[in-house]
Design an enzyme around this catalytic site. Structure first.
Site, mmCIF file in Angstrom:
data_model
loop_
_atom_site.group_PDB
_atom_site.id
_atom_site.type_symbol
_atom_site.label_atom_id
_atom_site.label_comp_id
_atom_site.label_asym_id
_atom_site.label_seq_id
_atom_site.Cartn_x
_atom_site.Cartn_y
_atom_site.Cartn_z
ATOM 1 N N ARG A 1 -19.447 23.058 26.153
ATOM 2 C CA ARG A 1 -18.252 22.896 26.984
ATOM 3 C C ARG A 1 -18.604 22.984 28.472
ATOM 4 O O ARG A 1 -17.926 22.404 29.311
ATOM 5 C CB ARG A 1 -17.218 23.977 26.668
ATOM 6 C CG ARG A 1 -16.593 23.866 25.289
ATOM 7 C CD ARG A 1 -15.372 24.770 25.208
ATOM 8 N NE ARG A 1 -14.953 25.028 23.841
ATOM 9 C CZ ARG A 1 -14.184 24.207 23.111
ATOM 10 N NH1 ARG A 1 -13.761 23.081 23.625
ATOM 11 N NH2 ARG A 1 -13.848 24.519 21.888
ATOM 12 N N ASP B 1 -16.521 20.172 23.172
ATOM 13 C CA ASP B 1 -17.550 20.942 22.474
ATOM 14 C C ASP B 1 -18.048 20.264 21.206
ATOM 15 O O ASP B 1 -17.408 19.360 20.677
ATOM 16 C CB ASP B 1 -16.987 22.308 22.068
ATOM 17 C CG ASP B 1 -16.024 22.195 20.880
ATOM 18 O OD1 ASP B 1 -15.067 21.414 20.973
ATOM 19 O OD2 ASP B 1 -16.260 22.864 19.855
ATOM 20 N N GLU C 1 -4.676 17.048 27.718
ATOM 21 C CA GLU C 1 -5.659 17.086 26.625
ATOM 22 C C GLU C 1 -7.038 16.699 27.146
ATOM 23 O O GLU C 1 -7.148 15.980 28.146
ATOM 24 C CB GLU C 1 -5.249 16.082 25.535
ATOM 25 C CG GLU C 1 -4.553 16.707 24.340
ATOM 26 C CD GLU C 1 -5.512 17.384 23.362
ATOM 27 O OE1 GLU C 1 -6.594 17.842 23.769
ATOM 28 O OE2 GLU C 1 -5.152 17.449 22.172
ATOM 29 N N ASP C 2 -8.067 17.129 26.436
ATOM 30 C CA ASP C 2 -9.411 16.667 26.791
ATOM 31 C C ASP C 2 -9.619 15.218 26.350
ATOM 32 O O ASP C 2 -10.087 14.388 27.095
ATOM 33 C CB ASP C 2 -10.492 17.588 26.188
ATOM 34 C CG ASP C 2 -10.314 17.865 24.702
ATOM 35 O OD1 ASP C 2 -9.364 17.335 24.087
ATOM 36 O OD2 ASP C 2 -11.124 18.631 24.143
ATOM 37 N N PHE D 1 -19.279 10.301 19.866
ATOM 38 C CA PHE D 1 -18.937 11.715 19.940
ATOM 39 C C PHE D 1 -19.504 12.276 21.236
ATOM 40 O O PHE D 1 -20.701 12.222 21.485
ATOM 41 C CB PHE D 1 -19.479 12.489 18.745
ATOM 42 C CG PHE D 1 -18.857 13.852 18.639
ATOM 43 C CD1 PHE D 1 -17.627 14.026 18.007
ATOM 44 C CD2 PHE D 1 -19.473 14.956 19.213
ATOM 45 C CE1 PHE D 1 -17.032 15.275 17.953
ATOM 46 C CE2 PHE D 1 -18.873 16.211 19.162
ATOM 47 C CZ PHE D 1 -17.657 16.368 18.521
ATOM 48 N N ASP E 1 -8.089 11.142 20.310
ATOM 49 C CA ASP E 1 -8.987 10.565 19.317
ATOM 50 C C ASP E 1 -8.135 9.920 18.212
ATOM 51 O O ASP E 1 -7.629 8.823 18.391
ATOM 52 C CB ASP E 1 -9.910 11.678 18.803
ATOM 53 C CG ASP E 1 -11.016 11.181 17.906
ATOM 54 O OD1 ASP E 1 -11.475 10.045 18.092
ATOM 55 O OD2 ASP E 1 -11.446 11.932 17.004
HETATM 56 P P1 IMP Z 1 -7.277 14.050 17.519
HETATM 57 O O1 IMP Z 1 -6.210 14.918 16.939
HETATM 58 O O2 IMP Z 1 -8.096 13.388 16.463
HETATM 59 O O3 IMP Z 1 -6.770 13.053 18.538
HETATM 60 O O4 IMP Z 1 -8.330 14.981 18.180
HETATM 61 C C1 IMP Z 1 -8.130 15.661 19.317
HETATM 62 C C2 IMP Z 1 -9.150 16.765 19.436
HETATM 63 O O5 IMP Z 1 -10.345 16.490 18.679
HETATM 64 C C3 IMP Z 1 -9.603 16.892 20.861
HETATM 65 O O6 IMP Z 1 -8.753 17.739 21.573
HETATM 66 C C4 IMP Z 1 -10.995 17.449 20.689
HETATM 67 O O7 IMP Z 1 -10.942 18.850 20.571
HETATM 68 C C5 IMP Z 1 -11.483 16.872 19.386
HETATM 69 N N1 IMP Z 1 -12.340 15.697 19.605
HETATM 70 C C6 IMP Z 1 -12.078 14.416 19.344
HETATM 71 N N2 IMP Z 1 -13.091 13.609 19.678
HETATM 72 C C7 IMP Z 1 -14.038 14.414 20.204
HETATM 73 C C8 IMP Z 1 -15.341 14.178 20.766
HETATM 74 O O8 IMP Z 1 -15.853 13.054 20.883
HETATM 75 N N3 IMP Z 1 -16.002 15.285 21.187
HETATM 76 C C9 IMP Z 1 -15.496 16.545 21.101
HETATM 77 N N4 IMP Z 1 -14.290 16.804 20.603
HETATM 78 C C10 IMP Z 1 -13.569 15.751 20.148
HETATM 79 MG MG MG Z 2 -9.564 20.149 21.633
#
Ligand code: IMP
Ligand code: MG
Length: 180
Positions: free
Chosen positions: A167, A161, A101-102, A154, A105
């Site tokens: 990106r 992105d 994963e990137d 963020f 969050d």
């Molecule tokens: P989660 O499901 O809330 O853990 O979110 C995961 C996805 O949210 C990541 O794969 C990102 O695509 C996006 N995301 C969460 N935080 C950020 C951020 O700070 N910048 C950009 N994308 C984010």
């Molecule tokens: Mg993502």
């Protein structure tokens, strides 16, 4: 500090530091799976840069696949819902799977994906993420291989992105949108 249009970007992690850390994470994976094959699954699109650099630093037999899920769309907030847009090409039964994963969050995406992957009976299942924002967690998810832990900011760049932009930035940058 860089300004692109109305957005203000501040470098948080320099490209060189990212690459150094990616090498270290890859070395750990190489050590943990010595003599075995690993199967990297990148979560599109954010993880593609991280996966490409990580895979090239892993000194093991390695295969890759990709999965796509619906993410934030054009806003910065998670919808709280995860939807699969593209499934895997290959069966993962019996493989040493590392989900790439990137960023972790809220943990909703990773939680959903780990649950789905587990049902497909991989030999082992691990989670790698370039970034981790543990303070935002709604679902408990443990990253086995984490690049950097960051506060609640963020960020964009190196795959991440904002409304599909940024990106391609080499550095991970903090994004401040004036209208926020
Ligand atoms: P989660 O499901 O809330 O853990 O979110 C995961 C996805 O949210 C990541 O794969 C990102 O695509 C996006 N995301 C969460 N935080 C950020 C951020 O700070 N910048 C950009 N994308 C984010
Ligand atoms: Mg993502």
């Amino acid at each position: 500090m860089v300004s692109v249009g109305h957005d203000i970007l501040q470098v948080r992690i320099k490209h060189g530091d990212i690459l150094k850390r990616v090498k270290a994470v890859a070395a750990q994976i190489t050590k943990d799976f010595r003599g075995e094959r690993v199967h990297l699954i990148g979560v599109l699109k954010g993880a593609c840069f991280f996966l490409a650099d990580l895979a090239r630093e892993i000194n093991l037999e390695c295969s890759i696949d990709f999965i796509a899920v619906a993410s934030y769309g054009k806003t910065k907030e998670s919808s709280g819902q995860v939807r699969m847009l593209k499934d895997l090409d290959q069966n993962i039964a019996g493989l040493n799977v590392i989900l790439v994963e990137d960023i972790l969050d809220t943990g909703l995406t990773a939680n959903y994906l780990l649950r789905i992957m587990k049902q497909r009976r991989p030999k082992t299942l691990k989670m790698a993420a370039l970034l981790d924002k543990p303070s935002r967690r709604l679902k408990p998810v443990k990253g086995d291989y984490i690049g950097f832990t960051i506060p609640n900011e963020f960020v964009v760049g190196y795959g991440l992105d904002y409304a599909e932009r940024y990106r391609n930035l080499k550095d991970v940058c903090i994004l401040e949108v004036p209208s926020r």
